[in-house]
Design a protein around this motif. Structure first.
Motif, PDB file in Angstrom:
ATOM      1  N   LYS A  88       0.826  -1.214   0.000  1.00 29.48           N
ATOM      2  CA  LYS A  88       0.000   0.000   0.000  1.00 29.48           C
ATOM      3  C   LYS A  88       0.859   1.262   0.000  1.00 29.48           C
ATOM      4  O   LYS A  88       0.379   2.343  -0.289  1.00 29.48           O
ATOM      5  N   TYR A  89       2.152   1.104   0.293  1.00 33.75           N
ATOM      6  CA  TYR A  89       3.094   2.230   0.271  1.00 33.75           C
ATOM      7  C   TYR A  89       4.027   2.163  -0.945  1.00 33.75           C
ATOM      8  O   TYR A  89       4.977   2.931  -1.038  1.00 33.75           O
ATOM      9  N   ALA A  90       3.778   1.234  -1.862  1.00 33.82           N
ATOM     10  CA  ALA A  90       4.679   0.991  -2.985  1.00 33.82           C
ATOM     11  C   ALA A  90       4.400   1.922  -4.157  1.00 33.82           C
ATOM     12  O   ALA A  90       3.250   2.199  -4.496  1.00 33.82           O
ATOM     13  N   ALA A  91       5.483   2.385  -4.779  1.00 28.05           N
ATOM     14  CA  ALA A  91       5.384   3.213  -5.983  1.00 28.05           C
ATOM     15  C   ALA A  91       4.883   2.353  -7.143  1.00 28.05           C
ATOM     16  O   ALA A  91       5.035   1.124  -7.117  1.00 28.05           O
ATOM     17  N   PRO A  92       4.301   2.988  -8.151  1.00 29.88           N
ATOM     18  CA  PRO A  92       3.864   2.230  -9.331  1.00 29.88           C
ATOM     19  C   PRO A  92       5.037   1.405  -9.899  1.00 29.88           C
ATOM     20  O   PRO A  92       6.162   1.899 -10.004  1.00 29.88           O
ATOM     21  N   GLY A  93       4.774   0.157 -10.193  1.00 25.46           N
ATOM     22  CA  GLY A  93       5.799  -0.727 -10.725  1.00 25.46           C
ATOM     23  C   GLY A  93       6.605  -1.459  -9.665  1.00 25.46           C
ATOM     24  O   GLY A  93       7.333  -2.393  -9.964  1.00 25.46           O
ATOM     25  N   LYS A  94       6.487  -1.057  -8.405  1.00 21.31           N
ATOM     26  CA  LYS A  94       7.207  -1.710  -7.311  1.00 21.31           C
ATOM     27  C   LYS A  94       6.260  -2.663  -6.590  1.00 21.31           C
ATOM     28  O   LYS A  94       5.124  -2.313  -6.287  1.00 21.31           O
ATOM     29  N   VAL A  95       6.727  -3.870  -6.343  1.00 19.86           N
ATOM     30  CA  VAL A  95       5.957  -4.847  -5.575  1.00 19.86           C
ATOM     31  C   VAL A  95       6.864  -5.390  -4.487  1.00 19.86           C
ATOM     32  O   VAL A  95       7.957  -5.883  -4.768  1.00 19.86           O
ATOM     33  N   PHE A  96       6.427  -5.272  -3.253  1.00 18.56           N
ATOM     34  CA  PHE A  96       7.156  -5.885  -2.150  1.00 18.56           C
ATOM     35  C   PHE A  96       6.714  -7.345  -2.091  1.00 18.56           C
ATOM     36  O   PHE A  96       5.522  -7.627  -1.971  1.00 18.56           O
ATOM     37  N   PRO A  97       7.660  -8.281  -2.194  1.00 17.35           N
ATOM     38  CA  PRO A  97       7.294  -9.692  -2.364  1.00 17.35           C
ATOM     39  C   PRO A  97       6.652 -10.322  -1.133  1.00 17.35           C
ATOM     40  O   PRO A  97       6.918  -9.919  -0.006  1.00 17.35           O
ATOM     41  N   SER A  98       5.836 -11.342  -1.395  1.00 22.01           N
ATOM     42  CA  SER A  98       5.194 -12.072  -0.302  1.00 22.01           C
ATOM     43  C   SER A  98       6.130 -13.138   0.275  1.00 22.01           C
ATOM     44  O   SER A  98       5.800 -13.770   1.261  1.00 22.01           O
ATOM     45  N   HIS A  99       7.265 -13.334  -0.349  1.00 19.13           N
ATOM     46  CA  HIS A  99       8.320 -14.197   0.192  1.00 19.13           C
ATOM     47  C   HIS A  99       9.650 -13.635  -0.306  1.00 19.13           C
ATOM     48  O   HIS A  99       9.708 -12.898  -1.273  1.00 19.13           O
ATOM     49  N   ASN A 100      10.702 -13.916   0.405  1.00 23.62           N
ATOM     50  CA  ASN A 100      12.040 -13.415   0.077  1.00 23.62           C
ATOM     51  C   ASN A 100      12.177 -11.903   0.198  1.00 23.62           C
ATOM     52  O   ASN A 100      13.036 -11.306  -0.447  1.00 23.62           O
ATOM     53  N   TYR A 101      11.345 -11.259   1.010  1.00 19.90           N
ATOM     54  CA  TYR A 101      11.523  -9.833   1.298  1.00 19.90           C
ATOM     55  C   TYR A 101      12.676  -9.728   2.285  1.00 19.90           C
ATOM     56  O   TYR A 101      12.636 -10.311   3.372  1.00 19.90           O
ATOM     57  N   THR A 102      13.722  -9.001   1.930  1.00 15.97           N
ATOM     58  CA  THR A 102      14.961  -9.009   2.708  1.00 15.97           C
ATOM     59  C   THR A 102      15.172  -7.774   3.578  1.00 15.97           C
ATOM     60  O   THR A 102      16.197  -7.671   4.242  1.00 15.97           O
ATOM     61  N   LYS A 103      14.235  -6.837   3.581  1.00 16.40           N
ATOM     62  CA  LYS A 103      14.427  -5.614   4.367  1.00 16.40           C
ATOM     63  C   LYS A 103      13.546  -5.546   5.609  1.00 16.40           C
ATOM     64  O   LYS A 103      13.355  -4.481   6.170  1.00 16.40           O
ATOM     65  N   ALA A 104      12.997  -6.675   6.031  1.00 14.37           N
ATOM     66  CA  ALA A 104      12.279  -6.725   7.303  1.00 14.37           C
ATOM     67  C   ALA A 104      13.319  -7.021   8.380  1.00 14.37           C
ATOM     68  O   ALA A 104      14.049  -8.014   8.278  1.00 14.37           O
ATOM     69  N   PRO A 105      13.433  -6.179   9.398  1.00 16.26           N
ATOM     70  CA  PRO A 105      14.513  -6.375  10.376  1.00 16.26           C
ATOM     71  C   PRO A 105      14.351  -7.594  11.277  1.00 16.26           C
ATOM     72  O   PRO A 105      15.351  -8.224  11.636  1.00 16.26           O
ATOM     73  N   ILE A 106      13.142  -7.959  11.657  1.00 21.43           N
ATOM     74  CA  ILE A 106      12.958  -9.069  12.610  1.00 21.43           C
ATOM     75  C   ILE A 106      13.544 -10.385  12.090  1.00 21.43           C
ATOM     76  O   ILE A 106      14.291 -11.044  12.809  1.00 21.43           O
ATOM     77  N   PRO A 107      13.255 -10.796  10.848  1.00 19.68           N
ATOM     78  CA  PRO A 107      13.803 -12.082  10.398  1.00 19.68           C
ATOM     79  C   PRO A 107      15.329 -12.099  10.252  1.00 19.68           C
ATOM     80  O   PRO A 107      15.934 -13.162  10.171  1.00 19.68           O
ATOM     81  N   THR A 108      15.947 -10.932  10.231  1.00 21.07           N
ATOM     82  CA  THR A 108      17.412 -10.898  10.099  1.00 21.07           C
ATOM     83  C   THR A 108      18.109 -11.035  11.450  1.00 21.07           C
ATOM     84  O   THR A 108      19.333 -11.115  11.487  1.00 21.07           O
ATOM     85  N   THR A 109      17.346 -11.048  12.527  1.00 18.87           N
ATOM     86  CA  THR A 109      17.953 -11.185  13.857  1.00 18.87           C
ATOM     87  C   THR A 109      17.868 -12.625  14.329  1.00 18.87           C
ATOM     88  O   THR A 109      16.975 -13.367  13.933  1.00 18.87           O
ATOM     89  N   LYS A 110      18.795 -12.987  15.195  1.00 23.76           N
ATOM     90  CA  LYS A 110      18.825 -14.351  15.712  1.00 23.76           C
ATOM     91  C   LYS A 110      18.160 -14.459  17.081  1.00 23.76           C
ATOM     92  O   LYS A 110      17.499 -15.441  17.381  1.00 23.76           O
ATOM     93  N   TYR A 111      18.307 -13.424  17.924  1.00 25.54           N
ATOM     94  CA  TYR A 111      17.882 -13.522  19.310  1.00 25.54           C
ATOM     95  C   TYR A 111      16.687 -12.640  19.675  1.00 25.54           C
ATOM     96  O   TYR A 111      16.188 -12.727  20.784  1.00 25.54           O
ATOM     97  N   HIS A 112      16.252 -11.788  18.769  1.00 26.74           N
ATOM     98  CA  HIS A 112      15.134 -10.879  19.043  1.00 26.74           C
ATOM     99  C   HIS A 112      13.849 -11.668  19.299  1.00 26.74           C
ATOM    100  O   HIS A 112      13.599 -12.686  18.644  1.00 26.74           O
ATOM    101  N   ASP A 113      13.040 -11.212  20.233  1.00 27.85           N
ATOM    102  CA  ASP A 113      11.724 -11.795  20.506  1.00 27.85           C
ATOM    103  C   ASP A 113      10.821 -11.497  19.309  1.00 27.85           C
ATOM    104  O   ASP A 113      10.438 -10.361  19.074  1.00 27.85           O
ATOM    105  N   LYS A 114      10.503 -12.532  18.544  1.00 27.80           N
ATOM    106  CA  LYS A 114       9.751 -12.361  17.287  1.00 27.80           C
ATOM    107  C   LYS A 114       8.319 -11.866  17.500  1.00 27.80           C
ATOM    108  O   LYS A 114       7.634 -11.494  16.560  1.00 27.80           O
ATOM    109  N   ASN A 115       7.848 -11.847  18.730  1.00 28.56           N
ATOM    110  CA  ASN A 115       6.491 -11.368  19.008  1.00 28.56           C
ATOM    111  C   ASN A 115       6.445  -9.872  19.303  1.00 28.56           C
ATOM    112  O   ASN A 115       5.382  -9.339  19.591  1.00 28.56           O
ATOM    113  N   SER A 116       7.576  -9.210  19.268  1.00 25.19           N
ATOM    114  CA  SER A 116       7.582  -7.766  19.476  1.00 25.19           C
ATOM    115  C   SER A 116       8.297  -7.094  18.306  1.00 25.19           C
ATOM    116  O   SER A 116       9.154  -7.687  17.659  1.00 25.19           O
ATOM    117  N   CYS A 117       7.911  -5.881  18.052  1.00 23.27           N
ATOM    118  CA  CYS A 117       8.485  -5.113  16.948  1.00 23.27           C
ATOM    119  C   CYS A 117       9.895  -4.664  17.300  1.00 23.27           C
ATOM    120  O   CYS A 117      10.261  -4.569  18.461  1.00 23.27           O
TER     121      CYS A 117
END
Length: 172
Positions: A93-122
């Motif tokens: 909903k925030y994407a520019a025309p022609g841009k699609v944020f993927p439903s898988h392999n999105y690499t700019k979400a910070p939570i999945p890039t962490t190892k020890y962060h509590d995944k239930n909190s932002c």
């Protein structure tokens, strides 16, 4: 007979509309629960960001652009800081025309890039820096996301462009 048929049709239609409204309300709750529990964490007030300091830029054009874009920047960053998986589709909903944020392999979400962060909190947005206006219709900046539970941090670049209707949307 015609009157009875019309009355019956109205009663049936009214009943269907009430039932459909009830079903829609139930489905909205299911979607909210799914999004809340499976794909995205819930943000708390302490984690909300204040992008107003961004608006204190010395460059008048940059200040105006940031003011125009602040709602989309806020919405995008707070949503992104709560994404639990590699599903970025809720950012579309925030994407520019022609841009699609993927439903898988999105690499700019910070939570999945962490190892020890509590995944239930932002993740908390610690810093927004390197704010630039590379063109009259483009904004870019870096964001540092930090885990309040583990101390891990992640940095990503983001970019927006202004559409003809003055709406600022994300390209990355």
């Amino acid at each position: 007979m015609k009157s009875l048929f019309s009355t019956l049709l109205i009663l049936l239609t009214t009943g269907c509309n009430a039932n459909l409204a009830q079903i829609n309300n139930s489905l909205e709750g299911v979607n909210h629960v799914f999004a809340g529990n499976m794909a995205i964490s819930n943000i708390n007030q302490a984690q909300e960001i204040d992008i107003m300091p961004m608006s204190n830029a010395e460059d008048e054009n940059l200040r105006v652009a940031l003011n125009e874009a602040k709602n989309n920047i806020y919405g995008f960053l707070t949503t992104n800081s709560c994404i639990k998986s590699h599903n970025g589709s809720m950012l579309n909903k925030y994407a520019a025309p022609g841009k699609v944020f993927p439903s898988h392999n999105y690499t700019k979400a910070p939570i999945p890039t962490t190892k020890y962060h509590d995944k239930n909190s932002c993740m908390k947005i610690r810093d927004i820096s390197s704010i630039k206006m590379p063109a009259k219709n483009a904004l870019s900046f870096e964001v540092v996301y930090i885990s309040e539970t583990s101390g891990e941090s992640v940095k990503f670049d983001h970019e927006l462009v202004r559409k003809a209707d003055s709406q600022w949307l994300f390209t990355k």
